[in-house]
Design a protein around this motif. Structure first.
Motif, PDB file in Angstrom:
ATOM      1  N   TYR A 207      31.527  41.851  29.459  1.00  0.00           N
ATOM      2  CA  TYR A 207      30.511  42.675  28.811  1.00  0.00           C
ATOM      3  C   TYR A 207      29.411  41.766  28.272  1.00  0.00           C
ATOM      4  N   ASP A 208      28.177  42.191  28.498  1.00  0.00           N
ATOM      5  CA  ASP A 208      27.026  41.523  27.888  1.00  0.00           C
ATOM      6  C   ASP A 208      26.511  42.455  26.798  1.00  0.00           C
ATOM      7  N   ILE A 209      27.014  42.264  25.604  1.00  0.00           N
ATOM      8  CA  ILE A 209      26.678  43.185  24.508  1.00  0.00           C
ATOM      9  C   ILE A 209      25.285  42.839  24.007  1.00  0.00           C
ATOM     10  N   PHE A 210      24.324  43.322  24.755  1.00  0.00           N
ATOM     11  CA  PHE A 210      22.923  43.033  24.497  1.00  0.00           C
ATOM     12  C   PHE A 210      22.223  44.356  24.262  1.00  0.00           C
ATOM     13  N   LEU A 211      21.451  44.446  23.193  1.00  0.00           N
ATOM     14  CA  LEU A 211      20.858  45.723  22.799  1.00  0.00           C
ATOM     15  C   LEU A 211      21.943  46.784  22.640  1.00  0.00           C
ATOM     16  N   ASP A 212      23.138  46.331  22.195  1.00  0.00           N
ATOM     17  CA  ASP A 212      24.271  47.222  21.909  1.00  0.00           C
ATOM     18  C   ASP A 212      24.773  47.971  23.133  1.00  0.00           C
ATOM     19  N   SER A 213      24.573  47.434  24.311  1.00  0.00           N
ATOM     20  CA  SER A 213      25.125  48.051  25.509  1.00  0.00           C
ATOM     21  C   SER A 213      26.599  47.720  25.625  1.00  0.00           C
ATOM     22  N   LEU A 214      27.419  48.736  25.940  1.00  0.00           N
ATOM     23  CA  LEU A 214      28.861  48.541  26.060  1.00  0.00           C
ATOM     24  C   LEU A 214      29.326  48.771  27.492  1.00  0.00           C
ATOM     25  N   SER A 215      28.434  48.644  28.447  1.00  0.00           N
ATOM     26  CA  SER A 215      28.815  48.810  29.847  1.00  0.00           C
ATOM     27  C   SER A 215      29.273  47.474  30.413  1.00  0.00           C
ATOM     28  N   PRO A 216      30.332  47.470  31.228  1.00  0.00           N
ATOM     29  CA  PRO A 216      30.798  46.212  31.816  1.00  0.00           C
ATOM     30  C   PRO A 216      29.785  45.663  32.806  1.00  0.00           C
ATOM     31  N   ILE A 217      29.793  44.356  32.965  1.00  0.00           N
ATOM     32  CA  ILE A 217      28.873  43.706  33.890  1.00  0.00           C
ATOM     33  C   ILE A 217      29.276  43.997  35.326  1.00  0.00           C
ATOM     34  N   SER A 218      30.568  44.006  35.577  1.00  0.00           N
ATOM     35  CA  SER A 218      31.052  44.220  36.941  1.00  0.00           C
ATOM     36  C   SER A 218      32.466  44.755  36.889  1.00  0.00           C
ATOM     37  N   ALA A 219      33.042  45.003  38.040  1.00  0.00           N
ATOM     38  CA  ALA A 219      34.409  45.512  38.120  1.00  0.00           C
ATOM     39  C   ALA A 219      35.400  44.452  37.654  1.00  0.00           C
ATOM     40  N   PRO A 220      36.584  44.872  37.200  1.00  0.00           N
ATOM     41  CA  PRO A 220      37.610  43.899  36.784  1.00  0.00           C
ATOM     42  C   PRO A 220      38.021  43.014  37.958  1.00  0.00           C
ATOM     43  N   LEU A 221      38.127  41.721  37.685  1.00  0.00           N
ATOM     44  CA  LEU A 221      38.569  40.760  38.694  1.00  0.00           C
ATOM     45  C   LEU A 221      39.542  39.779  38.051  1.00  0.00           C
ATOM     46  N   PRO A 222      40.397  39.155  38.847  1.00  0.00           N
ATOM     47  CA  PRO A 222      41.370  38.223  38.272  1.00  0.00           C
ATOM     48  C   PRO A 222      40.728  36.932  37.781  1.00  0.00           C
ATOM     49  N   LEU A 223      41.482  36.212  36.982  1.00  0.00           N
ATOM     50  CA  LEU A 223      41.081  34.885  36.523  1.00  0.00           C
ATOM     51  C   LEU A 223      41.415  33.874  37.618  1.00  0.00           C
ATOM     52  N   LEU A 224      40.450  33.022  37.938  1.00  0.00           N
ATOM     53  CA  LEU A 224      40.614  32.085  39.049  1.00  0.00           C
ATOM     54  C   LEU A 224      40.873  30.684  38.522  1.00  0.00           C
ATOM     55  N   LEU A 225      41.803  29.987  39.157  1.00  0.00           N
ATOM     56  CA  LEU A 225      41.980  28.560  38.913  1.00  0.00           C
ATOM     57  C   LEU A 225      41.128  27.814  39.922  1.00  0.00           C
ATOM     58  N   ARG A 226      40.097  27.155  39.442  1.00  0.00           N
ATOM     59  CA  ARG A 226      39.183  26.455  40.338  1.00  0.00           C
ATOM     60  C   ARG A 226      39.585  24.990  40.401  1.00  0.00           C
ATOM     61  N   ARG A 227      39.830  24.539  41.590  1.00  0.00           N
ATOM     62  CA  ARG A 227      40.259  23.160  41.781  1.00  0.00           C
ATOM     63  C   ARG A 227      39.072  22.212  41.731  1.00  0.00           C
ATOM     64  N   HIS A 228      39.276  21.113  41.052  1.00  0.00           N
ATOM     65  CA  HIS A 228      38.249  20.068  41.015  1.00  0.00           C
ATOM     66  C   HIS A 228      38.342  19.237  42.278  1.00  0.00           C
ATOM     67  N   LEU A 229      37.214  19.044  42.971  1.00  0.00           N
ATOM     68  CA  LEU A 229      37.225  18.297  44.220  1.00  0.00           C
ATOM     69  C   LEU A 229      37.443  16.818  43.956  1.00  0.00           C
ATOM     70  N   VAL A 230      38.379  16.210  44.677  1.00  0.00           N
ATOM     71  CA  VAL A 230      38.633  14.776  44.559  1.00  0.00           C
ATOM     72  C   VAL A 230      38.528  14.165  45.946  1.00  0.00           C
ATOM     73  N   SER A 231      38.221  12.882  45.996  1.00  0.00           N
ATOM     74  CA  SER A 231      37.940  12.253  47.279  1.00  0.00           C
ATOM     75  C   SER A 231      39.168  11.632  47.920  1.00  0.00           C
ATOM     76  N   SER A 232      40.055  11.072  47.126  1.00  0.00           N
ATOM     77  CA  SER A 232      41.182  10.357  47.709  1.00  0.00           C
ATOM     78  C   SER A 232      42.296  11.306  48.109  1.00  0.00           C
ATOM     79  N   ARG A 233      43.031  10.903  49.129  1.00  0.00           N
ATOM     80  CA  ARG A 233      44.160  11.710  49.596  1.00  0.00           C
ATOM     81  C   ARG A 233      45.228  11.800  48.508  1.00  0.00           C
ATOM     82  N   GLN A 234      45.429  10.702  47.801  1.00  0.00           N
ATOM     83  CA  GLN A 234      46.419  10.704  46.732  1.00  0.00           C
ATOM     84  C   GLN A 234      46.023  11.681  45.637  1.00  0.00           C
ATOM     85  N   GLY A 235      44.708  11.693  45.330  1.00  0.00           N
ATOM     86  CA  GLY A 235      44.243  12.630  44.307  1.00  0.00           C
ATOM     87  C   GLY A 235      44.495  14.063  44.712  1.00  0.00           C
TER      88      GLY A 235
END
Length: 732
Positions: free
Chosen positions: A292-320
């Motif tokens: 929600y972007d509660i701006f000018l007292d608006s209570l409408s959601p920004i978008s549809a519900p979506l899951p929380l994502l685990l974003r992987r950090h890109l690493v260069s080495s194979r071991q990483g």
């Protein structure tokens, strides 16, 4: 929040890197899994994760990104730890040893002392350090609160004031400096206090609403169901009503607490975060997030519900990569685990695994999820998390909708958003500069001064700055010092500095609106051409920027690139540019001259001379030297356009240029008459004389020689005079 938790982990799955989500946690997290620690605590006053062991406490500073540095360590002695916090100046450590005793240690001298309850009938519920002038620590007990001051010479605490009333539990955030004390059979009655550097504000006693599940059953409100958040500088309280399945929203004023609507919930357990002034409601059971972007007292959601994502950090080495995959696999069953603790505003602490995650918004996904581009642009212009990225995203979106030939009405709304945002930024900057010159005059009626911050909120389209009721964000209050006068006596105050020593700013009253600063104030897409994408990104990301887009950037990164892409017919783009000029004129800024030159060139290429003349005579193209010269350049095949250019030079009093152009075109007598009338002495006499020679007219040459002899006395003694006299004799 509860600062410690334990229990079994849930079996929720993790999202893959390709999953659709608007909110993510960044991998790897801050790892606090040191052997022997007895739990994790969050010190929001100092932004520390604290992990007590048998006789030491380890502390990790929570920065803007995952920190992998070794923790700091302090010896605290043996004994149980129910709660622990550092003082705001980091000189003292407070350790709650039991429900009746708090032990304090001076980190500089190593000395310790204790504060105990006077009677066994009262229990200590918790404590927090404050930057309030009259006290240093607030102790919350079942019998009320004690305001205590530290006496370094005596190495003890002095009771400043005791407020006595029954307390069942409390919630507090250092960000807001507000504490709510629950009491009553259902714990729905509250006392509220704000302990700021500007003083103490006591709210009127208020009650939160709770629906009844049965006729004779009254549910009891729990501490985990009440959340204090700060959004656009406003302090809100969110109260979860599990029976009604809604999240009630309250706002606070000095003389009233007002419920301002409710948000639906779809889970028996919810958590709350605030990221860049966007409210996130975590539906824990459903494992999705609603924004929600509660701006000018608006209570409408920004978008549809979506899951929380685990974003992987890109690493260069194979071991990483192998290490990352191993940790991801080990964590794959614990998204929204039972022992996840959500730390306001934007952290998640996984107690079971001793991990700390930071929550972030995926602004590109949010932008791509809606076809209402003007609304998305408004949303983006209110964000400040990554100004360069936000600006690039806005520019690409504008390029895309123009290349897609969206209706002019949509393009106009989008342009108006960007122009209004930039206009607001300019006004804030001017106010900031004025505030620096007269900072002593920025004190409000309660003696408080608006100080540092990094965030400026944003003003919606068509609104003006409300100087007495402006919303000042937590991070860039300095830039609005001149706009925060005279309203603090009416409103609850907002903390202004994250180091605990900042002053407070006016929050809100019944009519105020957060401003696009923030444009807000501060204030950072795919397009049909890869050249446009790379050009915008490479040039804008080389240096920090605000999110607002200047008229020059509108030309450089939107209109100039799309003009090459749209093809031969310029009608559509010209209509868009006219709307941009209209918006710019309304906000009273000067458009870059290259924009006018482009319009003139497009109209001439399509032989629309009549329309060009209309634009000039009606000042749709703002008169300037650059515009006049462009009209002369493009008007070589059209006398009307050439005349408009000459008239514009004359009207703007560019006399030297006017005379020079007359000479270049052979009208040397007209040029001489004009130079005489307007006293133009910057054009060399030789230019007039050479023009007469080129015309092979001895009479004109003689007249010009006589003119300069009479009106430029020193001309008679120059070698040029002798030379032209010789030429005149030969011509005669």
């Amino acid at each position: 929040m509860s600062d410690k938790a334990s229990g079994e982990q849930s079996q929720g799955g993790i999202n893959g890197s390709g999953a659709l989500s608007h909110v993510y946690i960044q991998h790897p997290p801050l790892r606090c899994n040191v052997p022997g620690v007895q739990g994790l605590y969050y010190d929001d006053g100092n932004k520390l994760i604290l992990a007590p062991s048998s006789d030491h406490v380890l502390s990790w500073k929570v920065g803007t990104s995952s920190e992998l540095d070794p923790p700091s360590s302090d010896f605290v002695g043996d004994g149980p730890v129910l709660f622990i916090r550092y003082s705001l100046d980091a000189k003292l450590i407070g350790i709650q040893r039991s429900h009746h005793e708090i032990q304090f240690k001076n980190r500089e001298t190593g000395q310790t002392f204790s504060y105990r309850c006077k009677t066994d009938s009262e229990r200590i519920l918790g404590f927090f350090w404050t930057d309030c002038p009259s006290c240093d620590i607030i102790l919350i007990k079942t019998s009320g609160i004690d305001l205590l001051s530290y006496e370094p010479d005596m190495n003890s605490l002095r009771l400043v004031e005791a407020k006595r009333f029954s307390v069942s539990w409390y919630v507090y955030t250092h960000e807001s400096r507000m504490v709510f004390l629950a009491f009553g059979m259902q714990c729905t009655m509250f006392y509220g206090f704000q302990f700021s550097s500007g003083g103490i504000v006591r709210l009127p006693k208020f009650e939160m609403t709770m629906a009844k599940s049965e006729a004779n059953h009254k549910p009891v409100l729990a501490s985990e169901d009440v959340h204090i958040v700060t959004i656009y500088g406003r302090i809100y309280c969110l109260q979860c009503d599990r029976v009604a399945m809604r999240l009630n929203l309250y706002r606070f004023y000095r003389d009233a607490v007002v419920q301002q609507g409710a948000l639906p919930i779809y889970s028996s357990k919810v958590a709350v975060s605030v990221i860049d002034n966007v409210l996130l409601i975590h539906q824990v059971d459903a494992k999705v997030v609603i924004m929600y972007d509660i701006f000018l007292d608006s209570l409408s959601p920004i978008s549809a519900p979506l899951p929380l994502l685990l974003r992987r950090h890109l690493v260069s080495s194979r071991q990483g990569v192998q290490v990352e995959d191993s940790l991801t696999s080990a964590y794959s069953a614990m998204i929204y685990g039972d022992n996840w603790i959500f730390l306001v505003p934007d952290l998640i602490c996984d107690i079971d695994n001793s991990l700390l995650w930071r929550i972030s918004l995926d602004l590109e996904s949010i932008a791509a999820s809606s076809s209402d581009v003007p609304s998305i642009l408004e949303f983006l212009q209110r964000r400040r998390s990554d100004p360069s990225k936000i600006k690039t995203l806005c520019l690409r979106m504008m390029c895309a909708i123009i290349l897609e030939r969206r209706p002019i009405s949509i393009i106009t709304r989008a342009i108006d958003v960007l122009v209004t945002s930039y206009s607001y930024c300019i006004r804030v900057e001017n106010a900031f500069q004025g505030g620096n010159r007269s900072s002593k005059r920025t004190e409000n009626s309660s003696g408080q001064i608006a100080t540092s911050s990094n965030f400026v909120s944003a003003e919606s389209s068509g609104e003006t700055i409300n100087r007495s009721k402006s919303i000042i964000e937590v991070a860039e209050n300095k830039s609005k010092q001149s706009m925060t006068r005279g309203s603090d006596d009416e409103h609850v105050n907002q903390a202004g500095n994250s180091d605990g020593k900042g002053s407070f700013n006016s929050l809100s009253d019944g009519d105020d609106n957060p401003n696009l600063d923030a444009m807000k104030i501060h204030l950072g897409l795919q397009c049909g051409s890869s050249r446009i994408d790379s050009g915008v990104s490479n040039q804008l990301e080389t240096q920090p920027t605000s999110v607002a887009i200047s008229p020059y950037e509108m030309f450089e990164f939107i209109f100039a690139p799309v003009e090459e892409e749209l093809g031969a017919d310029p009608s559509y783009l010209i209509a868009i540019i006219v709307e941009f000029l209209r918006c710019s004129m309304k906000e009273k800024f000067r458009v870059h001259p290259d924009m006018y030159a482009m319009v003139i060139q497009m109209l001439v290429r399509s032989n629309r001379y009549g329309e060009l003349a209309f634009f000039v005579t009606n000042k749709i193209l703002e008169p300037s030297k650059e515009v006049a010269l462009q009209l002369l350049e493009q008007g070589r095949q059209n006398l009307q356009i050439r005349k408009l250019g000459m008239d514009m030079l004359r009207q703007l009093s560019f006399h030297h240029d006017y005379v020079t152009i007359l000479l270049q075109e052979g009208y040397y007598l007209e040029a001489l008459q004009y130079a005489r009338k307007h006293k133009v002495i910057t054009v060399q006499p030789s230019l007039f004389l050479e023009a007469a020679i080129a015309a092979n007219n001895s009479q004109h040459l003689a007249a010009i020689l006589r003119f300069f002899s009479d009106f430029t006395p020193t001309f008679n003694i120059t070698s040029e005079y002798d030379r032209y006299c010789t030429i005149l004799s030969e011509m005669s």
